[in-house]
Design a protein around this motif. Structure first.
Motif: not given
Length: 399
Positions: A286-287, A290-291, A294, A304, A308
Motif C-alpha cells: 500500500d505504501t 501512497s509514495h 506524495d 495511480k 491501486d
C-alpha cells in the motif's frame, strides 16, 4: 576459505552501500534505539554516585527535617521571610534524583526489550548450517552455469539461477519462521534493468500501465520482468518457474538526469532500488501507491489508478517486498559499476523479515549469494550476446 572470503567481501560491499544512502529499515533501528545515548546513566560509577547521593540526601533530610519543613511558598522561612535554602536544596535534589532514577529505569527497560526482540527475531539455531550448505550448492551452480552458458544450454543455466533464487527464499522463510501468521508463500524473481542510453534499440512495451509515454523522453530506463525464466516460488518443491508471474515493466529515473522532461518519480521496490543503488524494503505494498501520490511530479491519475488496481488485487502475491540490486561493470568504464538486474524477494503477507527490522542483517547474510548471482548473470549475458555462441543449443545432460 572461499566461503569466508565471499562472505567478507559481501559484508564490506553491503556496508558501503548502506552507509552511502540511508535506508528506512536502518532508520527504524535508529529510532528504536534512541535510548543508547542515555546508557551512561547505567554505568556502574554513575549508579554508585547516584545511590550514595540518595543516601546522603536521606541523611540530610533526617538532620535538617525541621528546617526543611519550616517554610511557606515560595520556599521562604516563616519567621523572617528569607529564602529557605534547606528546603530549596532538598526539593531540587529530590527532583534530580527522581529524574535520574526514571531515566535509569526507562533505559534499562528499553535495553531489555531490545535484547528480547533481538533474540526473538534472530534466525533459528539450524539457520547457519543451512546457509553454509546453500552456499556450497550455489557455488557449484556458478561453475555449472559457465559451462551451460558456453554451450548455449539455456534450460540448464536458467534452472541454475532459479535454484539459487530458491535457496534465498528458503533462507528468508526459515528466518521468518516466527513471523508467519498463516500459510505464506515466498517468491523471487530477477528483473532486467534497461538503460535507454546503453540500449537504444530496446523496444519499450506497449503495456504502459505504470509510466507516462513516451518512456524514452521521460525516464532513464525501465526495469523489466520479460518472462518467467528467472522466477520461482516456495509453492513447488523443485525450482520450476513461477507461472503466475506475468511480464511487467516499471520505469526509473536516475538522480543525475536533470533534463526538464524527466520524471523523477521512482516507485518503491525495484525502480527505487535502481535509482539509489541500494536495497529497498517495502513492508506493505500500500505504501507504493501512497509514495507515488506524495512524490510524483507530475501526478498521473491513470498511473495511480493502475497502481491501486494492481496492488489491491487479493490475488497479487506481493504484499511485502525486498529488492536488492545486482551490479555489473560498465563496458565503457571498467572502474564503474551499474545496476544491471534487481532481485525481488516477496511474500503474500506484509511485514516480511519482522517488519523490516532484519532487512539489513539479511542483506549481509545474502551477500555471498548476491555476488554469485551477479557472476552467473554476467556470464549468461556475455554468452547470450556473443556472436560465436548465438543460436547454439546443447542439452548437456543428454551426453
Amino acid at each position: 576459505m572461499e566461503y569466508i572470503e565471499l562472505m567478507s567481501h559481501a559484508f564490506i560491499m553491503s556496508q558501503a552501500f548502506t552507509m552511502a544512502v540511508p535506508n528506512h529499515s536502518n532508520l527504524i533501528m535508529t529510532k528504536d534505539r534512541k535510548y543508547k545515548k542515555y546508557e551512561w546513566v547505567l554505568y556502574p560509577h554513575n549508579q554508585a554516585i547516584f545511590w550514595l547521593s540518595t543516601f546522603l540526601l536521606a541523611a540530610y533530610a533526617s538532620l535538617f527535617a525541621n528546617e526543611i519543613k519550616s517554610f511557606s511558598l515560595p520556599f521562604v522561612q516563616e519567621n523572617n521571610g528569607l529564602p529557605n535554602w534547606h528546603t530549596i536544596f532538598f526539593v531540587l535534589s529530590a527532583i534530580t534524583a527522581a529524574l535520574f532514577f526514571s531515566v535509569s529505569t526507562w533505559v534499562k527497560a528499553k535495553r531489555e526489550d531490545f535484547v528480547f526482540h533481538a533474540m526473538q527475531t534472530s534466525p533459528p539455531s539450524n539457520f547457519w548450517e543451512r546457509h553454509y550448505k546453500a552456499f556450497l550448492t550455489a557455488n557449484d551452480l556458478k561453475a555449472s552455469t559457465e559451462v551451460a552458458a558456453a554451450y548455449g544450454n539455456k534450460a540448464m543455466y536458467r534452472e541454475n539461477v532459479r535454484i539459487v533464487l530458491d535457496l534465498l527464499i528458503n533462507l528468508v522463510k526459515e528466518w521468518d519462521s516466527a513471523n508467519i501468521e498463516k500459510k505464506v508463500v515466498y517468491r523471487a524473481n530477477l528483473m532486467r534493468v534497461v538503460n535507454f542510453k546503453n540500449d537504444p534499440d530496446f523496444q519499450v512495451t506497449e503495456d504502459d500501465r505504470f509510466f507516462i509515454s513516451p518512456a524514452r523522453e521521460h525516464y532513464s530506463g525501465v526495469v523489466v520482468l520479460e518472462n518467467e525464466s528467472y522466477t520461482t516460488t516456495t509453492e513447488t518443491s523443485d525450482s520450476t518457474p513461477d507461472f503466475q508471474r506475468k511480464p511487467i515493466t516499471f520505469p526509473y529515473c536516475l538522480p543525475e538526469e536533470s533534463d526538464n522532461n524527466m520524471f523523477h518519480t521512482n516507485l518503491r521496490g525495484a525502480p527505487y532500488c535502481v535509482a539509489t543503488g541500494i536495497y529497498d524494503y517495502v513492508r506493505n505494498v500500500d505504501t507504493i501507491v501512497s509514495h507515488y501520490v506524495d512524490n510524483s511530479d507530475p501526478l498521473s491519475n491513470r498511473v495511480k489508478k493502475n497502481l491501486d488496481k494492481y496492488y489491491s488485487d487479493k490475488k497479487n502475491p506481493a504484499h511485502s517486498i525486498l529488492s536488492i540490486p545486482l551490479f555489473a561493470l560498465v563496458e565503457s568504464d571498467e572502474e564503474r559499476k551499474e545496476v544491471k538486474w534487481v532481485l525481488n524477494i516477496y511474500r503474500n503477507q506484509s511485514g516480511m523479515l519482522y517488519d523490516g527490522a532484519k532487512c539489513k542483517d539479511f542483506y549481509y547474510v545474502a551477500g555471498s549469494f548476491i555476488t554469485i548471482l551477479e557472476e552467473m548473470m554476467q556470464t549468461i549475458e556475455f554468452y547470450e550476446t556473443s556472436p560465436e555462441t548465438e543460436g547454439v543449443e546443447l542439452a548437456l545432460d543428454s551426453e
